[in-house]
Design a protein around this motif. Structure first.
Motif, PDB file in Angstrom:
ATOM      1  N   PHE A  11     -18.597  -6.901  -4.660  1.00 48.04           N
ATOM      2  CA  PHE A  11     -17.519  -6.039  -4.171  1.00 48.04           C
ATOM      3  C   PHE A  11     -17.135  -6.435  -2.752  1.00 48.04           C
ATOM      4  N   ALA A  12     -18.141  -6.682  -1.913  1.00 45.18           N
ATOM      5  CA  ALA A  12     -17.879  -7.015  -0.513  1.00 45.18           C
ATOM      6  C   ALA A  12     -17.049  -8.288  -0.377  1.00 45.18           C
ATOM      7  N   LYS A  13     -17.336  -9.281  -1.225  1.00 45.71           N
ATOM      8  CA  LYS A  13     -16.616 -10.552  -1.140  1.00 45.71           C
ATOM      9  C   LYS A  13     -15.168 -10.429  -1.609  1.00 45.71           C
ATOM     10  N   ASN A  14     -14.862  -9.345  -2.324  1.00 43.94           N
ATOM     11  CA  ASN A  14     -13.526  -9.193  -2.908  1.00 43.94           C
ATOM     12  C   ASN A  14     -12.689  -8.107  -2.245  1.00 43.94           C
ATOM     13  N   ILE A  15     -13.150  -7.562  -1.138  1.00 43.37           N
ATOM     14  CA  ILE A  15     -12.414  -6.465  -0.502  1.00 43.37           C
ATOM     15  C   ILE A  15     -11.071  -6.938   0.037  1.00 43.37           C
ATOM     16  N   ASP A  16     -11.081  -7.979   0.842  1.00 44.42           N
ATOM     17  CA  ASP A  16      -9.846  -8.447   1.475  1.00 44.42           C
ATOM     18  C   ASP A  16      -9.036  -9.363   0.564  1.00 44.42           C
ATOM     19  N   THR A  17      -9.724 -10.210  -0.187  1.00 40.73           N
ATOM     20  CA  THR A  17      -9.054 -11.156  -1.082  1.00 40.73           C
ATOM     21  C   THR A  17      -9.839 -11.248  -2.380  1.00 40.73           C
ATOM     22  N   ARG A  18      -9.157 -11.052  -3.492  1.00 40.81           N
ATOM     23  CA  ARG A  18      -9.831 -11.142  -4.784  1.00 40.81           C
ATOM     24  C   ARG A  18     -10.228 -12.590  -5.056  1.00 40.81           C
ATOM     25  N   GLN A  19     -11.496 -12.792  -5.345  1.00 43.23           N
ATOM     26  CA  GLN A  19     -12.026 -14.131  -5.548  1.00 43.23           C
ATOM     27  C   GLN A  19     -11.847 -14.576  -7.002  1.00 43.23           C
ATOM     28  N   PRO A  20     -11.460 -15.840  -7.214  1.00 46.05           N
ATOM     29  CA  PRO A  20     -11.292 -16.328  -8.585  1.00 46.05           C
ATOM     30  C   PRO A  20     -12.640 -16.504  -9.275  1.00 46.05           C
ATOM     31  N   LEU A  21     -12.711 -16.062 -10.514  1.00 43.67           N
ATOM     32  CA  LEU A  21     -13.932 -16.195 -11.299  1.00 43.67           C
ATOM     33  C   LEU A  21     -13.582 -16.704 -12.690  1.00 43.67           C
ATOM     34  N   PRO A  22     -14.429 -17.556 -13.265  1.00 42.97           N
ATOM     35  CA  PRO A  22     -14.247 -17.909 -14.675  1.00 42.97           C
ATOM     36  C   PRO A  22     -14.525 -16.676 -15.532  1.00 42.97           C
ATOM     37  N   LEU A  23     -14.154 -16.732 -16.796  1.00 40.86           N
ATOM     38  CA  LEU A  23     -14.343 -15.576 -17.670  1.00 40.86           C
ATOM     39  C   LEU A  23     -15.803 -15.138 -17.708  1.00 40.86           C
ATOM     40  N   ALA A  24     -16.728 -16.085 -17.705  1.00 39.30           N
ATOM     41  CA  ALA A  24     -18.152 -15.724 -17.686  1.00 39.30           C
ATOM     42  C   ALA A  24     -18.466 -14.883 -16.456  1.00 39.30           C
ATOM     43  N   GLY A  25     -17.909 -15.255 -15.324  1.00 40.18           N
ATOM     44  CA  GLY A  25     -18.130 -14.501 -14.097  1.00 40.18           C
ATOM     45  C   GLY A  25     -17.470 -13.139 -14.126  1.00 40.18           C
ATOM     46  N   GLN A  26     -16.301 -13.052 -14.738  1.00 35.44           N
ATOM     47  CA  GLN A  26     -15.621 -11.766 -14.854  1.00 35.44           C
ATOM     48  C   GLN A  26     -16.444 -10.788 -15.684  1.00 35.44           C
ATOM     49  N   TYR A  85     -30.010 -11.666  -6.541  1.00 37.75           N
ATOM     50  CA  TYR A  85     -31.181 -12.380  -6.028  1.00 37.75           C
ATOM     51  C   TYR A  85     -31.092 -12.663  -4.536  1.00 37.75           C
ATOM     52  N   TYR A  86     -29.943 -13.086  -4.054  1.00 34.11           N
ATOM     53  CA  TYR A  86     -29.825 -13.385  -2.620  1.00 34.11           C
ATOM     54  C   TYR A  86     -28.703 -12.583  -1.962  1.00 34.11           C
ATOM     55  N   ASP A  87     -28.497 -11.368  -2.485  1.00 33.58           N
ATOM     56  CA  ASP A  87     -27.506 -10.466  -1.895  1.00 33.58           C
ATOM     57  C   ASP A  87     -27.883 -10.170  -0.445  1.00 33.58           C
ATOM     58  N   GLU A  88     -26.914 -10.317   0.448  1.00 34.35           N
ATOM     59  CA  GLU A  88     -27.188 -10.190   1.887  1.00 34.35           C
ATOM     60  C   GLU A  88     -27.678  -8.802   2.285  1.00 34.35           C
ATOM     61  N   LYS A  89     -27.355  -7.780   1.499  1.00 30.61           N
ATOM     62  CA  LYS A  89     -27.823  -6.439   1.848  1.00 30.61           C
ATOM     63  C   LYS A  89     -29.251  -6.183   1.368  1.00 30.61           C
ATOM     64  N   LEU A  90     -29.788  -7.110   0.567  1.00 27.43           N
ATOM     65  CA  LEU A  90     -31.111  -6.911  -0.020  1.00 27.43           C
ATOM     66  C   LEU A  90     -32.171  -7.865   0.509  1.00 27.43           C
ATOM     67  N   VAL A  91     -31.749  -8.961   1.124  1.00 31.70           N
ATOM     68  CA  VAL A  91     -32.711  -9.954   1.618  1.00 31.70           C
ATOM     69  C   VAL A  91     -32.458 -10.223   3.097  1.00 31.70           C
ATOM     70  N   ALA A  92     -33.499 -10.659   3.777  1.00 32.14           N
ATOM     71  CA  ALA A  92     -33.384 -10.912   5.219  1.00 32.14           C
ATOM     72  C   ALA A  92     -32.554 -12.152   5.512  1.00 32.14           C
ATOM     73  N   ASP A  93     -32.674 -13.169   4.668  1.00 32.81           N
ATOM     74  CA  ASP A  93     -31.965 -14.434   4.885  1.00 32.81           C
ATOM     75  C   ASP A  93     -31.364 -14.876   3.554  1.00 32.81           C
ATOM     76  N   SER A  94     -30.073 -14.626   3.381  1.00 31.38           N
ATOM     77  CA  SER A  94     -29.415 -14.914   2.110  1.00 31.38           C
ATOM     78  C   SER A  94     -29.420 -16.407   1.782  1.00 31.38           C
ATOM     79  N   ALA A  95     -29.159 -17.248   2.777  1.00 31.53           N
ATOM     80  CA  ALA A  95     -29.119 -18.696   2.540  1.00 31.53           C
ATOM     81  C   ALA A  95     -30.484 -19.221   2.110  1.00 31.53           C
ATOM     82  N   GLN A  96     -31.518 -18.723   2.747  1.00 35.11           N
ATOM     83  CA  GLN A  96     -32.877 -19.148   2.398  1.00 35.11           C
ATOM     84  C   GLN A  96     -33.240 -18.688   0.987  1.00 35.11           C
ATOM     85  N   ALA A  97     -32.862 -17.450   0.650  1.00 35.15           N
ATOM     86  CA  ALA A  97     -33.151 -16.929  -0.685  1.00 35.15           C
ATOM     87  C   ALA A  97     -32.386 -17.704  -1.753  1.00 35.15           C
ATOM     88  N   LYS A  98     -31.154 -18.088  -1.442  1.00 30.57           N
ATOM     89  CA  LYS A  98     -30.367 -18.876  -2.394  1.00 30.57           C
ATOM     90  C   LYS A  98     -31.020 -20.233  -2.636  1.00 30.57           C
TER      91      LYS A  98
END
Length: 210
Positions: free
Chosen positions: A101-116, A58-71
Motif C-alpha cells: 500500500f505504501a509503495k502505491n500511495i502517490d503512484t500506482r505501481q505496475p504489476l503482472p497479473l500474478a502480482g495483482q 519478509y522484508y517489509d520496512e515496517k517489520l524489519v530493522a534493515d529491509s535491504a539486508q532482509a531482502k
C-alpha cells in the motif's frame, strides 16, 4: 521437500514472534485468498503467486530493522534452501517491491497479473472481521490511541505522511475503507466490498457507543 513447502518454512521462520498482525496466520490467510482468486486464472503461474503470497512481508520496512539486508538474506535462502533459479527469485522480489500500500500511495505501481492477485489477497486480509482484529493489534502494538476527537482523519494519505501517528479509528477512514476501490480482480473487489460494509457497521457502532 518441494519448493513451495520450503518457501512456506522460510516465511514461517521469519514471522515467528510477530504481534502486529503480520504473523504466520496472516500469511496463511493471504495464501488461502490467493488460492481462491487463482481459480479464475488457470493460466497464471500458480507457484509464483503462492510463493510470493508466502513471502510478501519478509522484508517489509515496517517489520524489519534493515529491509535491504532482509531482502538479500531472502534471495540467498530462496536460491540455497528452496533451489529457485535467479529468474524466479527476481519475479518474486519484483512483485514484493511494488505491491505494498505504501509503495502505491502517490503512484500506482505496475504489476503482472500474478502480482495483482497477491496484492488483492493481501489487502483482503486487512478487511472484514479479521481486518478489524488486525487493525486493533497493529495499533496497540505501536501505541496508537483507539480514538481521539482532536485528531481527525487525514483527508489524503501521501507517502510522506503515511507513517505519521494517528488513531486506530482513523486508520479505517484513511486506509481500510478505501481498499475495495484498489482491488485488481473482480472476485477480490466483490469480497472487499462485502467486508468493508461489515467494517463500516463496526465503526458506526463504536462511534455510537462512545
Amino acid at each position: 521437500m518441494d519448493q513451495l513447502t520450503a518457501i512456506a518454512q522460510i516465511a514461517q521462520e521469519q514471522a515467528v514472534g510477530d504481534r502486529s498482525g503480520h504473523d504466520f496466520a496472516h500469511i496463511q490467510r493471504v495464501v488461502a485468498n490467493a488460492r481462491r482468486l487463482l481459480a479464475a486464472y488457470p493460466t497464471v503461474d500458480r507457484t509464483l503467486v503462492l510463493a510470493t503470497a508466502y513471502l510478501h512481508d519478509y522484508y517489509d520496512e515496517k517489520l524489519v530493522a534493515d529491509s535491504a539486508q532482509a531482502k538479500a538474506a531472502l534471495e540467498q535462502k530462496l536460491a540455497v534452501t528452496a533451489g529457485l533459479p535467479k529468474d524466479d527469485i527476481n519475479q518474486i522480489t519484483f512483485i514484493i517491491d511494488h505491491m505494498s500500500f505504501a509503495k502505491n500511495i502517490d503512484t500506482r505501481q505496475p504489476l503482472p497479473l500474478a502480482g495483482q492477485i497477491v496484492q488483492d489477497a493481501d489487502r483482503l486480509d486487512a478487511l472484514g472481521a479479521v481486518g478489524i482484529f488486525r487493525a486493533i493489534r497493529y495499533g496497540a502494538t505501536h501505541g496508537s490511541p483507539d480514538y481521539d476527537p482532536a485528531i481527525p482523519p487525514r483527508q489524503q494519505l501521501t507517502a510522506a505522511n503515511y507513517r505519521q501517528p494517528s488513531t486506530i479509528i482513523n486508520h479505517f477512514y484513511e486506509k481500510l475503507f478505501t481498499l475495495a476501490g484498489t482491488m485488481n480482480t473482480p472476485a477480490a473487489r466483490q469480497m472487499a466490498e462485502e467486508r468493508t460494509a461489515f467494517m463500516k457497521q463496526f465503526v458506526a457502532e463504536y462511534m455510537a457507543e462512545i
